[in-house]
Motif scaffolding. Structure first.
Motif, PDB file in Angstrom:
ATOM      1  N   SER A   1      15.485 -76.837  30.059  1.00  0.00           N
ATOM      2  CA  SER A   1      16.564 -77.812  30.185  1.00  0.00           C
ATOM      3  C   SER A   1      15.966 -79.160  30.582  1.00  0.00           C
ATOM      4  N   VAL A   2      16.792 -80.190  30.616  1.00  0.00           N
ATOM      5  CA  VAL A   2      16.296 -81.517  30.994  1.00  0.00           C
ATOM      6  C   VAL A   2      15.748 -81.439  32.427  1.00  0.00           C
ATOM      7  N   ASP A   3      14.592 -82.015  32.645  1.00  0.00           N
ATOM      8  CA  ASP A   3      13.916 -82.020  33.954  1.00  0.00           C
ATOM      9  C   ASP A   3      13.399 -80.639  34.377  1.00  0.00           C
ATOM     10  N   CYS A   4      13.332 -79.715  33.446  1.00  0.00           N
ATOM     11  CA  CYS A   4      12.758 -78.388  33.752  1.00  0.00           C
ATOM     12  C   CYS A   4      11.375 -78.573  34.387  1.00  0.00           C
ATOM     13  N   VAL A   5      11.111 -77.791  35.404  1.00  0.00           N
ATOM     14  CA  VAL A   5       9.824 -77.885  36.099  1.00  0.00           C
ATOM     15  C   VAL A   5       8.667 -77.614  35.129  1.00  0.00           C
ATOM     16  N   ILE A   6       7.640 -78.455  35.209  1.00  0.00           N
ATOM     17  CA  ILE A   6       6.417 -78.243  34.418  1.00  0.00           C
ATOM     18  C   ILE A   6       5.387 -77.623  35.356  1.00  0.00           C
ATOM     19  N   ALA A   7       5.123 -76.340  35.156  1.00  0.00           N
ATOM     20  CA  ALA A   7       4.212 -75.633  36.060  1.00  0.00           C
ATOM     21  C   ALA A   7       2.799 -75.581  35.470  1.00  0.00           C
ATOM     22  N   ASP A   8       1.812 -75.635  36.339  1.00  0.00           N
ATOM     23  CA  ASP A   8       0.428 -75.382  35.916  1.00  0.00           C
ATOM     24  C   ASP A   8       0.147 -73.892  35.979  1.00  0.00           C
ATOM     25  N   LEU A   9       0.867 -73.220  36.855  1.00  0.00           N
ATOM     26  CA  LEU A   9       0.728 -71.770  37.021  1.00  0.00           C
ATOM     27  C   LEU A   9       2.116 -71.202  37.291  1.00  0.00           C
ATOM     28  N   THR A  10       2.475 -70.153  36.571  1.00  0.00           N
ATOM     29  CA  THR A  10       3.710 -69.429  36.880  1.00  0.00           C
ATOM     30  C   THR A  10       3.325 -68.024  37.304  1.00  0.00           C
ATOM     31  N   VAL A  11       3.727 -67.650  38.498  1.00  0.00           N
ATOM     32  CA  VAL A  11       3.451 -66.288  38.969  1.00  0.00           C
ATOM     33  C   VAL A  11       4.754 -65.515  38.882  1.00  0.00           C
ATOM     34  N   THR A  12       4.812 -64.608  37.935  1.00  0.00           N
ATOM     35  CA  THR A  12       6.047 -63.875  37.725  1.00  0.00           C
ATOM     36  C   THR A  12       5.983 -62.527  38.445  1.00  0.00           C
ATOM     37  N   VAL A  13       7.150 -62.059  38.871  1.00  0.00           N
ATOM     38  CA  VAL A  13       7.207 -60.912  39.778  1.00  0.00           C
ATOM     39  C   VAL A  13       7.685 -59.658  39.035  1.00  0.00           C
ATOM     40  N   ALA A  14       6.982 -58.589  39.215  1.00  0.00           N
ATOM     41  CA  ALA A  14       7.307 -57.231  38.733  1.00  0.00           C
ATOM     42  C   ALA A  14       7.087 -57.039  37.226  1.00  0.00           C
ATOM     43  N   HIS A  15       7.722 -57.876  36.404  1.00  0.00           N
ATOM     44  CA  HIS A  15       7.553 -57.777  34.952  1.00  0.00           C
ATOM     45  C   HIS A  15       7.605 -59.179  34.364  1.00  0.00           C
ATOM     46  N   GLY A  16       6.897 -59.387  33.228  1.00  0.00           N
ATOM     47  CA  GLY A  16       6.994 -60.664  32.518  1.00  0.00           C
ATOM     48  C   GLY A  16       8.427 -60.852  32.031  1.00  0.00           C
ATOM     49  N   LYS A  17       8.932 -62.081  32.029  1.00  0.00           N
ATOM     50  CA  LYS A  17      10.287 -62.363  31.535  1.00  0.00           C
ATOM     51  C   LYS A  17      10.159 -62.928  30.113  1.00  0.00           C
TER      52      LYS A  17
ATOM     53  N   ASP B   1       7.465 -69.742  22.492  1.00  0.00           N
ATOM     54  CA  ASP B   1       6.633 -70.906  22.144  1.00  0.00           C
ATOM     55  C   ASP B   1       7.112 -72.164  22.864  1.00  0.00           C
ATOM     56  N   ALA B   2       8.438 -72.326  22.970  1.00  0.00           N
ATOM     57  CA  ALA B   2       8.994 -73.554  23.562  1.00  0.00           C
ATOM     58  C   ALA B   2       8.639 -73.682  25.043  1.00  0.00           C
ATOM     59  N   ALA B   3       8.265 -72.564  25.664  1.00  0.00           N
ATOM     60  CA  ALA B   3       8.075 -72.562  27.112  1.00  0.00           C
ATOM     61  C   ALA B   3       6.644 -72.846  27.544  1.00  0.00           C
ATOM     62  N   VAL B   4       5.693 -72.789  26.599  1.00  0.00           N
ATOM     63  CA  VAL B   4       4.270 -72.753  26.982  1.00  0.00           C
ATOM     64  C   VAL B   4       3.881 -73.873  27.952  1.00  0.00           C
ATOM     65  N   SER B   5       4.295 -75.094  27.642  1.00  0.00           N
ATOM     66  CA  SER B   5       3.849 -76.214  28.482  1.00  0.00           C
ATOM     67  C   SER B   5       4.602 -76.297  29.801  1.00  0.00           C
ATOM     68  N   HIS B   6       5.681 -75.532  29.947  1.00  0.00           N
ATOM     69  CA  HIS B   6       6.376 -75.478  31.238  1.00  0.00           C
ATOM     70  C   HIS B   6       5.861 -74.345  32.110  1.00  0.00           C
ATOM     71  N   VAL B   7       5.319 -73.326  31.454  1.00  0.00           N
ATOM     72  CA  VAL B   7       4.879 -72.119  32.181  1.00  0.00           C
ATOM     73  C   VAL B   7       3.426 -72.257  32.637  1.00  0.00           C
ATOM     74  N   GLY B   8       2.582 -72.830  31.788  1.00  0.00           N
ATOM     75  CA  GLY B   8       1.164 -72.966  32.138  1.00  0.00           C
ATOM     76  C   GLY B   8       0.476 -71.617  32.221  1.00  0.00           C
ATOM     77  N   ARG B   9      -0.488 -71.535  33.078  1.00  0.00           N
ATOM     78  CA  ARG B   9      -1.223 -70.291  33.303  1.00  0.00           C
ATOM     79  C   ARG B   9      -0.224 -69.262  33.832  1.00  0.00           C
ATOM     80  N   LEU B  10      -0.358 -68.035  33.373  1.00  0.00           N
ATOM     81  CA  LEU B  10       0.576 -66.997  33.819  1.00  0.00           C
ATOM     82  C   LEU B  10      -0.146 -65.983  34.698  1.00  0.00           C
ATOM     83  N   ALA B  11       0.549 -65.490  35.685  1.00  0.00           N
ATOM     84  CA  ALA B  11       0.020 -64.365  36.465  1.00  0.00           C
ATOM     85  C   ALA B  11       1.196 -63.446  36.771  1.00  0.00           C
ATOM     86  N   LEU B  12       0.886 -62.181  36.933  1.00  0.00           N
ATOM     87  CA  LEU B  12       1.929 -61.191  37.204  1.00  0.00           C
ATOM     88  C   LEU B  12       1.614 -60.509  38.527  1.00  0.00           C
TER      89      LEU B  12
END
Ligand SMILES: NC(=O)C1=CN([C@@H]2O[C@H](COP(=O)(O)OP(=O)(O)OC[C@H]3O[C@@H](n4cnc5c(N)ncnc54)[C@H](OP(=O)(O)O)[C@@H]3O)[C@@H](O)[C@H]2O)[C@@H](O)CC1
Ligand SMILES: [K+]
Length: 490
Positions: A169-185, A191-202
């Protein structure tokens, strides 16, 4: 396994019915997030916690508490009155000491570096567009990142990102690292999310484990370490894989050197570089001492040599196209096909592949993928990779990109999690090709070899960036740090 937000909430609800405690889960989630922050930022600096009213902020508070023990200084930005905090985050807020709550945007100019901001505004409990109070804080985080080089770490999902579709959405956080909990969402791998999610960790949570659905998976150290075979004590170099590398031509010497370096650091027993006479002198002087360089008159001579795996393509040029296509078609061992060799395959009738019995791993970048699939390149990356894999059963496709995707028919598609924008340098793919061939030479199936290779190269690039700027990291640095990356899988 990748889930929707609703599925995650259902899994959580079922765990609570079994008596699992929400407080326990938050504790584990927050500690796991702190560990992932430490992996990328081992030197303590300033940590800014951005807190919404829900449990997403609780994760940030627990992570902040743990990082404070390592020396991080804590500042807090609240989205509303304290009374609005849900009970769990409120408890963690009340228990935190030695921190400052700031009522206005924080000037980080004189604060200890690095400055890391934890996005605990909204997680999977978000409904609809961000409300103005939250949206203003998300915009503030993005400005701090853009203008003052702060680093952003998202708790579970970047706030403002649709966790299911990945639509920002507008002003969506741009993360360098997203640490997701329990399972990937599911939104995180869109594809649209890549530059907002950045590096991923679980952060896996044993209490929320469910039966795997066979669908896509995030590449994590836990998953990958299971693919790396343990060596017997009496292991010898003949068992560690004889790898043949067909690479290098006049003007493209470096690609061959990099592929050889990658193969060596990925544990190959014997690496032979196969070259034409015209580049022999140059390459023999340039490759590491562990490499054997052998002159071939015709690349098809390789068909009579004993190798456990081949790497074909880096810096090859197009002068010997027929020879190369024959090798790809007839070589009796697994082969990684990269760079110019992919372009050759792309302009050849597809039956070449369908008739080749031993498995092939193709590692195209998006431009090479477009040559392979034509109009199909407008489809989502997941669809492109999986469609190709369906069409060529037994073979594996690794589609490079900020979120590398790896597909093989009848195997769970992998999404890589590691790496950074400093890897946008020529030669990174040559290293990956050597690494994957070396792993295949050790008997690891190509799908898994591609997963380990993508993860390890990305992780090596991250480790290389701990002592220098990301943009300065070179393919040779990745080779030098592959050992540390593999170390994290043992
Ligand atoms: N999954 C797991 O197993 C575990 C999950 N954990 C963590 O919990 C997170 C989920 O926490 P959660 O359910 O409390 O929801 P969360 O995302 O914090 O936000 C809800 C709050 O935001 C508000 N709000 C809603 N929409 C809004 C909007 N558009 N714009 C503005 N505000 C909006 C809404 O306020 P209300 O509308 O009620 O006033 C509500 O209070 C999850 O992502 C993970 O980080 C771990 O700790 C443990 C294991
Ligand atoms: K978040």
């Amino acid at each position: 396994m990748i889930v929707t937000c609703r599925q995650m909430q259902d899994i959580e609800a079922r765990a609570f019915e079994r008596g699992v405690s929400a407080a326990d889960l938050m504790e584990k989630a927050g500690c796991g997030i702190a560990r992932e922050v430490w992996r990328l930022f081992p030197q303590p600096g300033t940590l800014i916690l951005y807190l919404g009213s829900g449990n997403n902020g609780g994760d940030a508070l627990v992570a902040g508490r743990e990082l404070q023990k390592l020396g991080w200084q804590i500042q807090v930005r609240l989205s509303g009155p304290l009374e609005k905090l849900k009970p769990l985050p409120r408890g963690h807020f009340d228990a935190l000491t030695d921190f400052a709550v700031s009522a206005s945007p924080i000037d980080v100019a004189d604060l200890p570096r690095p400055v890391v901001q934890l996005d605990g505004l909204l997680g999977i409990g978000a409904v609809g567009e961000m409300r103005p109070d939250i949206r203003a804080l998300a915009a503030e985080m993005n400005a701090l990142r853009l203008e003052q080089h702060a680093h952003t770490v998202a708790m579970d999902i970047p706030s403002g990102l649709n966790g299911d579709t990945g639509e920002p959405s507008v002003d969506c956080v741009i993360a360098d690292l997203t640490v997701t909990v329990a399972h990937g969402k599911s939104g995180l791998i869109a594809d649209a999310a890549v530059s907002h999610v950045g590096r991923l960790a679980l952060v896996p949570l044993a209490e929320l484990t469910v039966e795997d659905d066979g669908g896509p998976q995030l590449l994590t150290p836990e998953l990958l370490s299971g693919f790396l075979p343990r060596r017997r004590f009496d292991f010898h170099k003949g068992q560690a894989g004889r790898v043949g590398i067909i690479a290098g031509s006049r003007g493209f010497i470096g690609a061959a050197v990099l592929a050889c370096g990658g193969a060596l650091r990925a544990g190959a027993g014997l690496v032979t570089l196969l070259v034409k006479e015209e580049v022999y002198e140059l390459l023999a002087a340039k490759v590491p001492p562990e490499i054997m360089v052998k002159v071939v008159k015709d690349y098809r001579d390789v068909l009579d040599m004993r190798f456990d795996a081949l790497a074909i393509g880096p810096g090859l040029g197009f002068e010997s196209e027929d020879e190369i296509l024959n090798v790809i078609q007839y070589a009796s061992m697994p082969a990684v096909v990269d760079a110019d060799a992919i372009t050759m395959v792309a302009r050849t009738p597809v039956s070449v592949f369908l008739t080749s019995t031993p498995p092939r791993l193709l590692t195209p970048h998006p431009g090479e993928m477009a040559r392979l699939v034509g109009d199909g390149s407008s489809h989502p990356r997941l669809t492109q990779a999986e469609s190709w894999a369906q069409a060529f059963p037994g073979n594996t496709l690794l589609l490079k990109g900020a979120r590398t995707v790896i597909a093989t028919e009848s195997s769970p598609t992998f999404f890589n999690t590691t790496g950074h924008p400093g890897m946008a340098t020529g030669g990174m793919g040559d290293v990956l090709t050597g690494v994957c061939a070396a792993l295949a030479g050790q008997g690891i199936p190509l799908h898994q070899a591609a997963g380990i290779g993508a993860w390890a190269c990305g992780r090596a690039a991250e480790i290389a960036a701990l002592s220098q700027a990301q943009l300065s990291v070179l393919p040779t640095d990745v080779i030098a740090h592959l050992g540390a990356a593999f170390g994290e899988l043992e």
